[in-house]
Design a protein around this motif. Structure first.
Motif, PDB file in Angstrom:
ATOM      1  N   SER A  33       0.837  -1.200   0.000  1.00  0.00           N
ATOM      2  CA  SER A  33       0.000   0.000   0.000  1.00  0.00           C
ATOM      3  C   SER A  33       0.869   1.245   0.000  1.00  0.00           C
ATOM      4  CB  SER A  33      -0.937   0.006   1.210  1.00  0.00           C
ATOM      5  OG  SER A  33      -0.190   0.069   2.408  1.00  0.00           O
ATOM      6  N   ILE A  34       0.285   2.306  -0.506  1.00  0.00           N
ATOM      7  CA  ILE A  34       0.839   3.642  -0.396  1.00  0.00           C
ATOM      8  C   ILE A  34      -0.276   4.482   0.214  1.00  0.00           C
ATOM      9  CG2 ILE A  34       2.477   3.388  -2.305  1.00  0.00           C
ATOM     10  CD1 ILE A  34       0.549   4.919  -4.089  1.00  0.00           C
ATOM     11  N   GLN A  35      -0.004   5.703   0.520  1.00  0.00           N
ATOM     12  CA  GLN A  35      -0.993   6.532   1.213  1.00  0.00           C
ATOM     13  C   GLN A  35      -2.316   6.639   0.445  1.00  0.00           C
ATOM     14  OE1 GLN A  35       0.549  10.263   2.482  1.00  0.00           O
ATOM     15  NE2 GLN A  35      -1.355  10.937   3.385  1.00  0.00           N
ATOM     16  N   THR A  64       6.428  -1.475 -16.547  1.00  0.00           N
ATOM     17  CA  THR A  64       7.330  -1.491 -17.690  1.00  0.00           C
ATOM     18  C   THR A  64       8.169  -2.760 -17.681  1.00  0.00           C
ATOM     19  OG1 THR A  64       7.484   0.923 -17.491  1.00  0.00           O
ATOM     20  CG2 THR A  64       9.103  -0.160 -18.897  1.00  0.00           C
ATOM     21  N   PRO A  65       8.126  -3.551 -18.770  1.00  0.00           N
ATOM     22  CA  PRO A  65       8.955  -4.767 -18.819  1.00  0.00           C
ATOM     23  C   PRO A  65      10.425  -4.401 -19.009  1.00  0.00           C
ATOM     24  CG  PRO A  65       7.885  -4.448 -20.920  1.00  0.00           C
ATOM     25  CD  PRO A  65       7.359  -3.372 -19.997  1.00  0.00           C
ATOM     26  N   SER A  66      11.318  -5.312 -18.614  1.00  0.00           N
ATOM     27  CA  SER A  66      12.755  -5.077 -18.768  1.00  0.00           C
ATOM     28  C   SER A  66      13.140  -4.912 -20.238  1.00  0.00           C
ATOM     29  CB  SER A  66      13.548  -6.221 -18.145  1.00  0.00           C
ATOM     30  OG  SER A  66      13.174  -7.449 -18.745  1.00  0.00           O
ATOM     31  N   SER A  67      12.381  -5.525 -21.120  1.00  0.00           N
ATOM     32  CA  SER A  67      12.599  -5.412 -22.566  1.00  0.00           C
ATOM     33  C   SER A  67      11.234  -5.398 -23.243  1.00  0.00           C
ATOM     34  CB  SER A  67      13.414  -6.603 -23.066  1.00  0.00           C
ATOM     35  OG  SER A  67      13.419  -6.631 -24.476  1.00  0.00           O
ATOM     36  N   THR A  68      11.049  -4.518 -24.198  1.00  0.00           N
ATOM     37  CA  THR A  68       9.745  -4.417 -24.865  1.00  0.00           C
ATOM     38  C   THR A  68       9.383  -5.690 -25.624  1.00  0.00           C
ATOM     39  OG1 THR A  68      10.784  -3.343 -26.764  1.00  0.00           O
ATOM     40  CG2 THR A  68       9.790  -1.917 -25.089  1.00  0.00           C
ATOM     41  N   SER A  69      10.366  -6.522 -25.933  1.00  0.00           N
ATOM     42  CA  SER A  69      10.069  -7.776 -26.626  1.00  0.00           C
ATOM     43  C   SER A  69       9.577  -8.857 -25.664  1.00  0.00           C
ATOM     44  CB  SER A  69      11.309  -8.276 -27.370  1.00  0.00           C
ATOM     45  OG  SER A  69      12.330  -8.607 -26.448  1.00  0.00           O
ATOM     46  N   ARG A  70       9.671  -8.612 -24.344  1.00  0.00           N
ATOM     47  CA  ARG A  70       9.283  -9.622 -23.343  1.00  0.00           C
ATOM     48  C   ARG A  70       7.837  -9.485 -22.865  1.00  0.00           C
ATOM     49  NH1 ARG A  70      11.899 -13.913 -22.433  1.00  0.00           N
ATOM     50  NH2 ARG A  70      11.284 -13.902 -20.268  1.00  0.00           N
ATOM     51  N   LEU A 101       4.301   3.526  -8.928  1.00  0.00           N
ATOM     52  CA  LEU A 101       2.982   3.954  -8.467  1.00  0.00           C
ATOM     53  C   LEU A 101       3.106   5.363  -7.911  1.00  0.00           C
ATOM     54  CD1 LEU A 101       3.270   0.720  -7.847  1.00  0.00           C
ATOM     55  CD2 LEU A 101       1.021   1.067  -6.933  1.00  0.00           C
ATOM     56  N   LEU A 102       2.257   6.250  -8.388  1.00  0.00           N
ATOM     57  CA  LEU A 102       2.223   7.622  -7.900  1.00  0.00           C
ATOM     58  C   LEU A 102       0.838   7.880  -7.338  1.00  0.00           C
ATOM     59  CD1 LEU A 102       4.046   9.407 -10.852  1.00  0.00           C
ATOM     60  CD2 LEU A 102       5.000   8.768  -8.636  1.00  0.00           C
ATOM     61  N   GLY A 103       0.777   8.207  -6.065  1.00  0.00           N
ATOM     62  CA  GLY A 103      -0.498   8.444  -5.413  1.00  0.00           C
ATOM     63  C   GLY A 103      -0.693   9.910  -5.103  1.00  0.00           C
ATOM     64  N   PHE A 104      -1.954  10.312  -5.049  1.00  0.00           N
ATOM     65  CA  PHE A 104      -2.281  11.698  -4.751  1.00  0.00           C
ATOM     66  C   PHE A 104      -3.527  11.731  -3.884  1.00  0.00           C
ATOM     67  CE2 PHE A 104      -4.238  15.805  -5.628  1.00  0.00           C
ATOM     68  CZ  PHE A 104      -3.180  16.639  -5.319  1.00  0.00           C
ATOM     69  N   ASP A 105      -3.484  12.503  -2.816  1.00  0.00           N
ATOM     70  CA  ASP A 105      -4.623  12.676  -1.915  1.00  0.00           C
ATOM     71  C   ASP A 105      -4.855  14.163  -1.762  1.00  0.00           C
ATOM     72  OD1 ASP A 105      -6.480  12.826   0.118  1.00  0.00           O
ATOM     73  OD2 ASP A 105      -5.359  11.543   1.496  1.00  0.00           O
ATOM     74  N   SER A 106      -5.963  14.666  -2.314  1.00  0.00           N
ATOM     75  CA  SER A 106      -6.233  16.106  -2.256  1.00  0.00           C
ATOM     76  C   SER A 106      -6.948  16.510  -0.971  1.00  0.00           C
ATOM     77  CB  SER A 106      -7.055  16.549  -3.470  1.00  0.00           C
ATOM     78  OG  SER A 106      -8.324  15.938  -3.442  1.00  0.00           O
ATOM     79  N   ASN A 107      -7.085  15.552  -0.036  1.00  0.00           N
ATOM     80  CA  ASN A 107      -7.662  15.841   1.287  1.00  0.00           C
ATOM     81  C   ASN A 107      -9.033  16.496   1.211  1.00  0.00           C
ATOM     82  OD1 ASN A 107      -5.353  14.866   2.712  1.00  0.00           O
ATOM     83  ND2 ASN A 107      -4.308  16.744   2.136  1.00  0.00           N
ATOM     84  N   GLY A 108      -9.823  16.122   0.236  1.00  0.00           N
ATOM     85  CA  GLY A 108     -11.179  16.631   0.144  1.00  0.00           C
ATOM     86  C   GLY A 108     -11.320  17.953  -0.584  1.00  0.00           C
ATOM     87  N   GLY A 109     -10.220  18.566  -0.937  1.00  0.00           N
ATOM     88  CA  GLY A 109     -10.294  19.849  -1.630  1.00  0.00           C
ATOM     89  C   GLY A 109     -10.236  19.664  -3.130  1.00  0.00           C
ATOM     90  N   ALA A 119       5.609   4.542  -4.850  1.00  0.00           N
ATOM     91  CA  ALA A 119       6.466   3.360  -4.665  1.00  0.00           C
ATOM     92  C   ALA A 119       7.031   2.964  -6.007  1.00  0.00           C
ATOM     93  CB  ALA A 119       5.666   2.206  -4.060  1.00  0.00           C
ATOM     94  N   THR A 120       8.235   2.467  -6.003  1.00  0.00           N
ATOM     95  CA  THR A 120       8.859   1.897  -7.191  1.00  0.00           C
ATOM     96  C   THR A 120       9.490   0.579  -6.773  1.00  0.00           C
ATOM     97  OG1 THR A 120       9.327   4.097  -8.090  1.00  0.00           O
ATOM     98  CG2 THR A 120      10.563   2.264  -9.019  1.00  0.00           C
ATOM     99  N   PHE A 121       9.198  -0.481  -7.502  1.00  0.00           N
ATOM    100  CA  PHE A 121       9.762  -1.791  -7.180  1.00  0.00           C
ATOM    101  C   PHE A 121       9.750  -2.654  -8.426  1.00  0.00           C
ATOM    102  CE2 PHE A 121       5.238  -1.821  -6.378  1.00  0.00           C
ATOM    103  CZ  PHE A 121       4.806  -3.010  -6.937  1.00  0.00           C
ATOM    104  N   SER A 122      10.418  -3.794  -8.350  1.00  0.00           N
ATOM    105  CA  SER A 122      10.460  -4.747  -9.457  1.00  0.00           C
ATOM    106  C   SER A 122       9.795  -6.043  -9.029  1.00  0.00           C
ATOM    107  CB  SER A 122      11.899  -5.030  -9.858  1.00  0.00           C
ATOM    108  OG  SER A 122      12.511  -3.878 -10.375  1.00  0.00           O
ATOM    109  N   PHE A 123       9.245  -6.755 -10.009  1.00  0.00           N
ATOM    110  CA  PHE A 123       8.678  -8.075  -9.770  1.00  0.00           C
ATOM    111  C   PHE A 123       8.787  -8.870 -11.068  1.00  0.00           C
ATOM    112  CE2 PHE A 123       5.241  -5.534 -11.458  1.00  0.00           C
ATOM    113  CZ  PHE A 123       4.514  -6.412 -12.257  1.00  0.00           C
TER     114      PHE A 123
END
Length: 125
Positions: A33-35, A64-70, A101-109, A119-123
């Protein structure tokens, strides 16, 4: 007799290495999770999902794959409590992916002045 034992040992070692190389890939499921919400990758279903944490929250996902052919590159955004899943079934087995992953919370405004998270990670698919 020593030559026979040595030959059998070498044969057994080579057979074990060949069998290990032929075994199927291990599952590589991940979740977190992120915020602004949650995400998960289900290796058995080849599916990456993201869910926004509620009203005024959004998550933009780039895979994004490590190679566009994969495999395919996938981009999507979920907002206001919605969820979305994308399939990576067309990617080759065990393709390394980078997830951003880029998250945004405008806090109701209505402004773009809220809190950002990410978050940035590989799998492997």
């Amino acid at each position: 007799m020593t030559r026979i034992r040595r030959a059998l040992s070498v044969t057994a070692a080579v057979s074990a290495m060949t069998l290990a190389a032929a075994l199927p890939a291990h599952a590589n499921s991940v979740s977190g999770s992120i915020q602004a919400g949650t995400y998960s990758y289900d290796d058995a279903q080849d599916r990456f999902c993201a869910k926004s944490g509620g009203s005024y929250k959004s998550i933009t996902v780039t895979l994004t794959p490590s190679s566009t052919s994969r495999g395919p590159k996938k981009e999507f955004t979920v907002k206001n409590g919605a969820s979305q899943c994308v399939s990576l079934a067309t990617a080759y087995e065990d393709t390394k992916y980078s997830a951003q992953l880029l998250g945004f919370d405008s806090n109701g405004g209505g402004c773009r002045c809220g809190e950002r998270s990410g978050a940035t990670f590989s799998f492997y698919s």
